[in-house]
Design a protein around this motif. Structure first.
Motif, PDB file in Angstrom:
ATOM      1  N   VAL A 230      29.202 -53.579  -5.807  1.00 32.58           N
ATOM      2  CA  VAL A 230      30.429 -54.060  -6.441  1.00 32.58           C
ATOM      3  C   VAL A 230      30.166 -54.279  -7.930  1.00 32.58           C
ATOM      4  O   VAL A 230      29.094 -54.753  -8.322  1.00 32.58           O
ATOM      5  N   ASP A 231      31.130 -53.899  -8.768  1.00 31.82           N
ATOM      6  CA  ASP A 231      31.121 -54.128 -10.220  1.00 31.82           C
ATOM      7  C   ASP A 231      30.132 -53.281 -11.014  1.00 31.82           C
ATOM      8  O   ASP A 231      30.007 -53.477 -12.218  1.00 31.82           O
ATOM      9  N   VAL A 232      29.434 -52.337 -10.403  1.00 28.00           N
ATOM     10  CA  VAL A 232      28.516 -51.478 -11.147  1.00 28.00           C
ATOM     11  C   VAL A 232      29.304 -50.285 -11.703  1.00 28.00           C
ATOM     12  O   VAL A 232      29.940 -49.539 -10.949  1.00 28.00           O
ATOM     13  N   ARG A 233      29.277 -50.122 -13.031  1.00 28.20           N
ATOM     14  CA  ARG A 233      29.941 -48.984 -13.665  1.00 28.20           C
ATOM     15  C   ARG A 233      29.206 -47.708 -13.264  1.00 28.20           C
ATOM     16  O   ARG A 233      27.977 -47.680 -13.249  1.00 28.20           O
ATOM     17  N   HIS A 234      29.966 -46.654 -12.950  1.00 25.59           N
ATOM     18  CA  HIS A 234      29.325 -45.393 -12.560  1.00 25.59           C
ATOM     19  C   HIS A 234      30.201 -44.200 -12.920  1.00 25.59           C
ATOM     20  O   HIS A 234      31.423 -44.305 -13.002  1.00 25.59           O
ATOM     21  N   ARG A 235      29.524 -43.066 -13.204  1.00 26.21           N
ATOM     22  CA  ARG A 235      30.182 -41.781 -13.451  1.00 26.21           C
ATOM     23  C   ARG A 235      29.282 -40.713 -12.870  1.00 26.21           C
ATOM     24  O   ARG A 235      28.062 -40.887 -12.773  1.00 26.21           O
ATOM     25  N   PHE A 236      29.866 -39.604 -12.458  1.00 31.64           N
ATOM     26  CA  PHE A 236      29.128 -38.486 -11.873  1.00 31.64           C
ATOM     27  C   PHE A 236      29.348 -37.238 -12.707  1.00 31.64           C
ATOM     28  O   PHE A 236      30.455 -37.011 -13.205  1.00 31.64           O
ATOM     29  N   ARG A 237      28.305 -36.401 -12.840  1.00 32.74           N
ATOM     30  CA  ARG A 237      28.386 -35.120 -13.540  1.00 32.74           C
ATOM     31  C   ARG A 237      27.751 -34.038 -12.679  1.00 32.74           C
ATOM     32  O   ARG A 237      26.655 -34.242 -12.124  1.00 32.74           O
ATOM     33  N   ASN A 238      28.401 -32.878 -12.612  1.00 29.71           N
ATOM     34  CA  ASN A 238      27.788 -31.720 -11.970  1.00 29.71           C
ATOM     35  C   ASN A 238      26.927 -31.039 -13.026  1.00 29.71           C
ATOM     36  O   ASN A 238      27.441 -30.489 -13.993  1.00 29.71           O
ATOM     37  N   VAL A 239      25.607 -31.062 -12.830  1.00 32.76           N
ATOM     38  CA  VAL A 239      24.674 -30.474 -13.790  1.00 32.76           C
ATOM     39  C   VAL A 239      24.126 -29.144 -13.270  1.00 32.76           C
ATOM     40  O   VAL A 239      23.230 -28.560 -13.901  1.00 32.76           O
ATOM     41  N   GLY A 240      24.666 -28.656 -12.166  1.00 36.04           N
ATOM     42  CA  GLY A 240      24.219 -27.387 -11.601  1.00 36.04           C
ATOM     43  C   GLY A 240      25.145 -26.255 -11.968  1.00 36.04           C
ATOM     44  O   GLY A 240      26.064 -26.400 -12.786  1.00 36.04           O
ATOM     45  N   ASP A 241      24.924 -25.103 -11.325  1.00 32.40           N
ATOM     46  CA  ASP A 241      25.764 -23.936 -11.608  1.00 32.40           C
ATOM     47  C   ASP A 241      26.634 -23.553 -10.419  1.00 32.40           C
ATOM     48  O   ASP A 241      27.193 -22.454 -10.382  1.00 32.40           O
ATOM     49  N   THR A 242      26.760 -24.445  -9.432  1.00 38.54           N
ATOM     50  CA  THR A 242      27.658 -24.237  -8.293  1.00 38.54           C
ATOM     51  C   THR A 242      28.470 -25.511  -8.068  1.00 38.54           C
ATOM     52  O   THR A 242      28.111 -26.588  -8.568  1.00 38.54           O
ATOM     53  N   GLU A 243      29.533 -25.383  -7.293  1.00 38.30           N
ATOM     54  CA  GLU A 243      30.340 -26.552  -6.944  1.00 38.30           C
ATOM     55  C   GLU A 243      29.471 -27.588  -6.242  1.00 38.30           C
ATOM     56  O   GLU A 243      28.639 -27.252  -5.402  1.00 38.30           O
ATOM     57  N   ALA A 244      29.672 -28.863  -6.576  1.00 36.98           N
ATOM     58  CA  ALA A 244      29.020 -29.964  -5.880  1.00 36.98           C
ATOM     59  C   ALA A 244      30.042 -30.619  -4.958  1.00 36.98           C
ATOM     60  O   ALA A 244      31.221 -30.735  -5.314  1.00 36.98           O
ATOM     61  N   ARG A 245      29.576 -31.012  -3.781  1.00 41.80           N
ATOM     62  CA  ARG A 245      30.417 -31.732  -2.823  1.00 41.80           C
ATOM     63  C   ARG A 245      29.738 -33.044  -2.471  1.00 41.80           C
ATOM     64  O   ARG A 245      28.570 -33.058  -2.108  1.00 41.80           O
ATOM     65  N   MET A 246      30.510 -34.119  -2.589  1.00 36.46           N
ATOM     66  CA  MET A 246      29.975 -35.454  -2.361  1.00 36.46           C
ATOM     67  C   MET A 246      30.964 -36.264  -1.527  1.00 36.46           C
ATOM     68  O   MET A 246      32.126 -36.415  -1.897  1.00 36.46           O
ATOM     69  N   VAL A 247      30.502 -36.770  -0.401  1.00 38.69           N
ATOM     70  CA  VAL A 247      31.311 -37.654   0.438  1.00 38.69           C
ATOM     71  C   VAL A 247      31.222 -39.055  -0.152  1.00 38.69           C
ATOM     72  O   VAL A 247      30.144 -39.494  -0.576  1.00 38.69           O
ATOM     73  N   PHE A 248      32.354 -39.764  -0.201  1.00 36.86           N
ATOM     74  CA  PHE A 248      32.347 -41.148  -0.671  1.00 36.86           C
ATOM     75  C   PHE A 248      33.097 -42.038   0.306  1.00 36.86           C
ATOM     76  O   PHE A 248      34.028 -41.606   0.982  1.00 36.86           O
ATOM     77  N   HIS A 249      32.631 -43.269   0.400  1.00 36.67           N
ATOM     78  CA  HIS A 249      33.289 -44.278   1.237  1.00 36.67           C
ATOM     79  C   HIS A 249      33.267 -45.594   0.475  1.00 36.67           C
ATOM     80  O   HIS A 249      32.228 -45.973  -0.082  1.00 36.67           O
ATOM     81  N   LEU A 250      34.400 -46.270   0.412  1.00 38.00           N
ATOM     82  CA  LEU A 250      34.486 -47.568  -0.243  1.00 38.00           C
ATOM     83  C   LEU A 250      34.952 -48.614   0.753  1.00 38.00           C
ATOM     84  O   LEU A 250      35.850 -48.353   1.559  1.00 38.00           O
ATOM     85  N   GLY A 251      34.360 -49.783   0.691  1.00 36.44           N
ATOM     86  CA  GLY A 251      34.780 -50.866   1.542  1.00 36.44           C
ATOM     87  C   GLY A 251      34.149 -52.162   1.063  1.00 36.44           C
ATOM     88  O   GLY A 251      33.096 -52.134   0.421  1.00 36.44           O
ATOM     89  N   PRO A 252      34.777 -53.279   1.291  1.00 35.83           N
ATOM     90  CA  PRO A 252      36.086 -53.409   1.921  1.00 35.83           C
ATOM     91  C   PRO A 252      37.204 -53.002   0.962  1.00 35.83           C
ATOM     92  O   PRO A 252      36.951 -52.778  -0.224  1.00 35.83           O
ATOM     93  N   LEU A 253      38.399 -52.918   1.482  1.00 33.56           N
ATOM     94  CA  LEU A 253      39.555 -52.602   0.644  1.00 33.56           C
ATOM     95  C   LEU A 253      39.850 -53.760  -0.302  1.00 33.56           C
ATOM     96  O   LEU A 253      39.610 -54.927   0.033  1.00 33.56           O
ATOM     97  N   ALA A 254      40.364 -53.437  -1.468  1.00 35.23           N
ATOM     98  CA  ALA A 254      40.828 -54.460  -2.409  1.00 35.23           C
ATOM     99  C   ALA A 254      42.080 -55.115  -1.830  1.00 35.23           C
ATOM    100  O   ALA A 254      42.762 -54.522  -0.984  1.00 35.23           O
ATOM    101  N   PRO A 255      42.430 -56.314  -2.296  1.00 36.09           N
ATOM    102  CA  PRO A 255      43.636 -56.988  -1.785  1.00 36.09           C
ATOM    103  C   PRO A 255      44.911 -56.170  -1.995  1.00 36.09           C
ATOM    104  O   PRO A 255      45.825 -56.226  -1.183  1.00 36.09           O
TER     105      PRO A 255
END
Length: 146
Positions: free
Chosen positions: A91-116
């Motif tokens: 929680v509260d950690v700033r983050h960004r993602f970059r594709n640094v390869g030469d093919t499409e990247a696929r990443m599964v994400f899950h967030l929990g718990p839900l915000a109010p």
């Protein structure tokens, strides 16, 4: 009390969300399947694309790299992410993602718990090129409630 039924959601049943960069597909959400504890989706990130920096004030984010070469910045510190690697973003950690390869990247994400409330679940800390270019973006379905 109504019992919820299992629901299978195919990637093709989701709409692209390019508001923060990449193509974020919120698949299993309160709106799509009645989820109550969090939501899950798939990020499709083309070579050179990024998902803009943000944080989640109420949720942990779990990511799993399915394919491609990514870098993630966590509170300004860069880390490589490769296929078959998972990451917990607190929680509260700033983050960004970059594709640094030469093919499409696929990443599964899950967030929990839900915000109010859905609008409280995600805080952008930078503007992505998609928004800067004036492209219209669909509403964020990630926290949408049915």
């Amino acid at each position: 009390m109504t019992e919820r039924q299992p629901r299978i959601v195919h990637l093709d049943d989701t709409s692209p969300n390019r508001r923060r960069g990449g193509d974020l597909r919120a698949m299993l959400t309160p709106a799509t399947c009645g989820a109550t504890s969090g939501f899950m989706g798939l990020a499709l990130i083309q070579p050179g694309e990024r998902i803009g920096e943000h944080y989640h004030p109420y949720s942990e984010e779990f990511v799993f790299v399915v394919s491609g070469r990514l870098e993630v910045d966590l509170d300004g510190e860069t880390h490589p992410l490769r296929p078959d690697q998972g990451l917990l973003i607190p929680v509260d950690v700033r983050h960004r993602f970059r594709n640094v390869g030469d093919t499409e990247a696929r990443m599964v994400f899950h967030l929990g718990p839900l915000a109010p409330r859905p609008e409280l679940g995600h805080v952008d800390t930078e503007v992505t090129e998609t928004v800067e270019a004036g492209a219209s973006a669909p509403p964020d379905p990630a926290g949408a409630r049915a």
